[in-house]
Design a protein around this motif. Sequence first.
Motif: not given
Lengths: 210, 341
Positions: B79, B83-84, B90, B200, B282-283, B287, B319, B321
């Motif tokens: 896919l 904007n990703d 899967r 994992m 991400t922090k 933000y 990311p 943004e």
Amino acid sequence: MSVLDVLKESVIAGDEKKVLEYTQKALDEGTALEKILDEGFIPGMEVVGNKFQANEIYVPEMLISAKAMKAGMKILEPLLTKAGVKRVGKVVIGTVKGDLHDIGKNLVAMMLEGAGFEVIDAGVDVSAQKFVDLIKETNADILGLSALLTTTMTEIKKVIDVFEEKGLRDKVKIIVGGAPLSAEYATEIEADGYSPDAASAAALAKKMVS
Amino acid sequence: MEKLLDSVKLLYSENKRLVAPLLGFPSVKMANSSIKLAQQNHKEHFKVLNLLVDKFKPDMQFVLMDLSVEANALGLNTLFPPNDSATVMRKHGEFDMDELDSLNRIEFDSDSRLLGYVKTVELMKRNFPSEVKVGAYVTGPYTLAGLIIGAEEAGLMAARDPEKLDKICAFTTECVIKYNSLLLSAGADAVCVLEPSGVMLGHSHFERFSSVYVKKVVELCHDAKSDCIYHVCGNSTHLIEKMVDSGVDGLSLDSKDAGVDIAGVAEKIPDDVIIIGNMSPTKTIVYGSPLEVEKEVTSLLGSMDTFVNYVLSTGCDLPLETPLDNISAFMETGRNYTVSV
């Protein structure tokens, strides 16, 4: 070892064949359904969860135990439903809109099932509205939201906001998880809980319904 | 281009650090473009990266992070959201090993999108300032196996049928090697192996299904006098030894929030293996304010002062943004910082 002890050990070992055999043996002996759950499946998966959290096992080992447990539960589920046996709780779980990752969500679903919950798996790429519809339909106690991307984790907040708008926020506990998330983030977006892995998700869910 | 370790050591002797955030997606905002377009059009891809290099002047610039390149080249359903990053659909259910024969017959390295990434690296090498190292990504063998057969299936196979998974990982490694060769020929100074699914695994599974194969990628990089970096998202602490054993030149580590104690890792590994990381992507940088970014970067740098083999970076890809002012704050703080030894 009793039949239920062997069942428990077989879940821990991920021996699907033995889980099926001993689930049937327990039923044939007339063991109460709740007892098979409470002394076979649930403690077995609890040991698996503890081993995972202690880094004694990892995802592959957890998966084979969870699959073995699921195979046994397939025999038990229809009987539990027919007998109207009350489960620990009911959880709707899914990966949020825009996100197709499911292994984390699937593991959590399996651990919740192993902890005695009835689990409704909404799948991946699930819209906020679909979550609302499922909660209304199933009257679930808990909604579990998963996101694996930094770009989709913001969708989790949108789901929480939609539940607020629809006046359903206090009807369900919302727990969140996924690689880019953190406990801090969960607090910021006013989720009811966060779990860093599948084992602690099950423990958290149990606390929420007790 | 000198090896990364030599650059790192030289700067350290001047009490400075290399600054190289994992920075790609915010560029499309700068260019008024889209991730989808940049990941499918090599000229657009180069254009957006060039804007980043122009504005932020990182010491190393990678192509856009994209775990779908090899899988897409193998014909897997992919896919392309606007904007990703591109995402491989899967796969579910048990994997039929006959499918491997079909995949083997694909002329994998003729795929147009894969070759587009190679062309992007060529453009980067030709046009970036000479002091900017050019970086490329390849997907790790275990992660690529998971994309082909399903992540859950790969996990189950690791436990139930490891010989079967060996065959699949041997195949994925061949694909990765082919792609890697093209990237190195195009001029990549560093190739980073992205192995997110590796987290994992326990360390013996990780060694068997990833690290042992990554050794071959490392050898190829070294033959081309390039560096090889290993990136495993999440808390990879239990895998560090096996990552180092692969012979890589550097480890790119996820953030403290993911559970990684970067100074703790640095203490345990040889100082000729570079440690890259690990500000949370991400922090604060997304933000927080530029001042908060400055504070956090300074604290991170301070914690790594005693380690010669360190590169300031982010724990994973930033990311889309991420505010540009925050990226500037990250870069300026890194540049202005003086190591106190």
